[in-house]
Scaffold this motif. Structure first.
Motif, PDB file in Angstrom:
ATOM      1  N   LEU A 161       6.836 -66.384 -35.842  1.00 22.78           N
ATOM      2  CA  LEU A 161       7.032 -67.038 -37.130  1.00 22.78           C
ATOM      3  C   LEU A 161       8.428 -66.815 -37.708  1.00 22.78           C
ATOM      4  CD1 LEU A 161       5.264 -68.725 -39.061  1.00 22.78           C
ATOM      5  CD2 LEU A 161       4.593 -66.591 -40.179  1.00 22.78           C
ATOM      6  N   VAL A 162       9.034 -65.678 -37.390  1.00 25.13           N
ATOM      7  CA  VAL A 162      10.291 -65.286 -38.041  1.00 25.13           C
ATOM      8  C   VAL A 162      11.399 -66.345 -37.927  1.00 25.13           C
ATOM      9  CG1 VAL A 162      12.214 -63.644 -37.942  1.00 25.13           C
ATOM     10  CG2 VAL A 162       9.864 -62.809 -38.011  1.00 25.13           C
ATOM     11  N   PRO A 163      11.709 -66.890 -36.731  1.00 32.04           N
ATOM     12  CA  PRO A 163      12.783 -67.895 -36.669  1.00 32.04           C
ATOM     13  C   PRO A 163      12.499 -69.133 -37.519  1.00 32.04           C
ATOM     14  CG  PRO A 163      12.189 -67.139 -34.468  1.00 32.04           C
ATOM     15  CD  PRO A 163      11.157 -66.620 -35.392  1.00 32.04           C
ATOM     16  N   TYR A 164      11.243 -69.541 -37.572  1.00 36.17           N
ATOM     17  CA  TYR A 164      10.875 -70.712 -38.365  1.00 36.17           C
ATOM     18  C   TYR A 164      10.928 -70.388 -39.860  1.00 36.17           C
ATOM     19  CZ  TYR A 164       9.276 -72.763 -33.984  1.00 36.17           C
ATOM     20  OH  TYR A 164       9.224 -73.265 -32.706  1.00 36.17           O
ATOM     21  N   ALA A 165      10.542 -69.166 -40.231  1.00 38.77           N
ATOM     22  CA  ALA A 165      10.635 -68.762 -41.631  1.00 38.77           C
ATOM     23  C   ALA A 165      12.091 -68.715 -42.086  1.00 38.77           C
ATOM     24  CB  ALA A 165       9.971 -67.402 -41.834  1.00 38.77           C
ATOM     25  N   LEU A 166      12.970 -68.224 -41.210  1.00 41.28           N
ATOM     26  CA  LEU A 166      14.400 -68.203 -41.540  1.00 41.28           C
ATOM     27  C   LEU A 166      14.938 -69.618 -41.757  1.00 41.28           C
ATOM     28  CD1 LEU A 166      15.745 -65.457 -39.114  1.00 41.28           C
ATOM     29  CD2 LEU A 166      15.742 -65.364 -41.609  1.00 41.28           C
ATOM     30  N   ALA A 167      14.540 -70.534 -40.887  1.00 39.91           N
ATOM     31  CA  ALA A 167      14.967 -71.927 -41.038  1.00 39.91           C
ATOM     32  C   ALA A 167      14.432 -72.516 -42.345  1.00 39.91           C
ATOM     33  CB  ALA A 167      14.491 -72.752 -39.845  1.00 39.91           C
ATOM     34  N   ALA A 168      13.183 -72.192 -42.672  1.00 42.87           N
ATOM     35  CA  ALA A 168      12.590 -72.698 -43.914  1.00 42.87           C
ATOM     36  C   ALA A 168      13.322 -72.156 -45.131  1.00 42.87           C
ATOM     37  CB  ALA A 168      11.110 -72.317 -43.967  1.00 42.87           C
ATOM     38  N   VAL A 169      13.675 -70.868 -45.096  1.00 44.81           N
ATOM     39  CA  VAL A 169      14.372 -70.258 -46.227  1.00 44.81           C
ATOM     40  C   VAL A 169      15.763 -70.856 -46.376  1.00 44.81           C
ATOM     41  CG1 VAL A 169      15.425 -68.105 -47.037  1.00 44.81           C
ATOM     42  CG2 VAL A 169      13.069 -68.109 -46.219  1.00 44.81           C
ATOM     43  N   ARG A 170      16.494 -70.963 -45.265  1.00 42.97           N
ATOM     44  CA  ARG A 170      17.859 -71.515 -45.321  1.00 42.97           C
ATOM     45  C   ARG A 170      17.868 -72.929 -45.897  1.00 42.97           C
ATOM     46  NH1 ARG A 170      18.885 -69.004 -39.992  1.00 42.97           N
ATOM     47  NH2 ARG A 170      20.388 -67.323 -40.278  1.00 42.97           N
ATOM     48  N   THR A 171      17.030 -73.786 -45.318  1.00 43.86           N
ATOM     49  CA  THR A 171      17.029 -75.185 -45.745  1.00 43.86           C
ATOM     50  C   THR A 171      16.343 -75.359 -47.090  1.00 43.86           C
ATOM     51  OG1 THR A 171      16.843 -75.751 -43.402  1.00 43.86           O
ATOM     52  CG2 THR A 171      16.535 -77.527 -44.974  1.00 43.86           C
ATOM     53  N   GLY A 172      15.229 -74.658 -47.288  1.00 44.33           N
ATOM     54  CA  GLY A 172      14.449 -74.811 -48.500  1.00 44.33           C
ATOM     55  C   GLY A 172      15.191 -74.380 -49.745  1.00 44.33           C
ATOM     56  N   LEU A 173      15.929 -73.266 -49.658  1.00 44.06           N
ATOM     57  CA  LEU A 173      16.680 -72.807 -50.831  1.00 44.06           C
ATOM     58  C   LEU A 173      17.754 -73.816 -51.232  1.00 44.06           C
ATOM     59  CD1 LEU A 173      17.270 -68.946 -50.632  1.00 44.06           C
ATOM     60  CD2 LEU A 173      16.428 -70.264 -52.584  1.00 44.06           C
ATOM     61  N   GLY A 174      18.431 -74.377 -50.214  1.00 44.72           N
ATOM     62  CA  GLY A 174      19.442 -75.378 -50.511  1.00 44.72           C
ATOM     63  C   GLY A 174      18.855 -76.603 -51.194  1.00 44.72           C
ATOM     64  N   PHE A 175      17.729 -77.082 -50.662  1.00 47.72           N
ATOM     65  CA  PHE A 175      17.068 -78.242 -51.260  1.00 47.72           C
ATOM     66  C   PHE A 175      16.579 -77.920 -52.672  1.00 47.72           C
ATOM     67  CE2 PHE A 175      16.890 -80.278 -47.114  1.00 47.72           C
ATOM     68  CZ  PHE A 175      16.893 -81.620 -47.449  1.00 47.72           C
TER      69      PHE A 175
END
Length: 248
Positions: A161-175
């Motif tokens: 889950l960790v790599p996908y959570a990192l991607a979600a945090v990176r993109t989600g915070l920007g959005f």
């Protein structure tokens, strides 16, 4: 390296400002930096940051953990049920949601709601993909060794889950940050960063407009770096040191 790249673009901006020679249209980076420094020593500047930061981060966290809860059920019928509304949220322009939300919510909390909406489908898809990527052989091994649900999550699901959570945090915070500020620009709540942008535009204070924009960009970068560092720290703490180590 990144410093040289930033210097190149700042120099290009400075040259453009010199050639245009119209501060009302394009102030120079030196003017913007000086104005940002003047704003940074005032109390209203930090009050505006606190106002926007508190609400947008709250919306992001609510969206992220709601997505984690929905993805955690991991049921095909639920995924099928959620697919249409999530697709609608992804496809609808942010401005449409902002205008609709103005009818339902008080303007101070509109940015939190918009951030929540923008983050929910993105984080849900990332986290669901992360759960689905867990190794089925390891899941079978967990059954053989009678792992508890917590052990299955920590030893098998969490590393996947960790790599996908990192991607979600990176993109989600920007959005979340961009959408939340856009909501404030339209809702104009008292004391918000988006309201400061709107005021600068209406009064033709272009240097203030650029200075507030720079502050928003810097805060977005700082938020992303801090959140990614936190996720990595938590993953190192709660993930087994080796994927094949099944003795946890």
């Amino acid at each position: 390296r990144w410093g040289l790249i930033a210097l190149f673009w700042l120099l290009l901006w400075q040259i453009g400002a010199w050639r245009l020679n119209q501060p009302l249209l394009l102030p120079s980076p030196l003017q913007v930096g000086r104005r940002l420094g003047e704003l940074a020593v005032t109390l209203p500047f930090w009050q505006s940051i606190a106002f926007s930061l508190r609400r947008i981060v709250a919306g992001f966290l609510l969206g992220f953990f709601s997505a984690a809860l929905l993805a955690g059920f991991f049921l095909p019928p639920l995924a099928s049920l959620l697919a249409p509304p999530l697709a609608i949220i992804k496809s609808t322009p942010v401005a449409s949601f902002i205008v609709l939300a103005l009818l339902w919510l008080p303007s101070p909390w509109l940015s939190a709601f918009i951030a929540f909406l923008m983050v929910l489908p993105l984080c849900y898809e990332n986290l669901l993909a992360g759960l689905k990527s867990a190794d089925p052989l390891l899941l079978e091994m967990g059954k053989v060794y009678a792992f508890t649900p917590f052990q299955v999550f920590r030893c098998i699901y969490l590393p996947a889950l960790v790599p996908y959570a990192l991607a979600a945090v990176r993109t989600g915070l920007g959005f979340a940050w961009k959408a939340g500020i856009a909501g404030e620009v339209l809702a104009i709540p008292t004391g918000a960063m988006g309201t400061q942008l709107h005021t600068a535009k209406v009064t033709l204070e272009t240097t203030d407009l650029f200075a507030w924009t720079a502050a928003i960009i810097l805060l977005s970068l700082a938020l992303e770096k801090g959140a990614v560092a936190l996720v990595k720290c938590l993953s190192r703490r709660y993930t087994p040191p080796k994927k094949e180590d099944m003795s946890c």
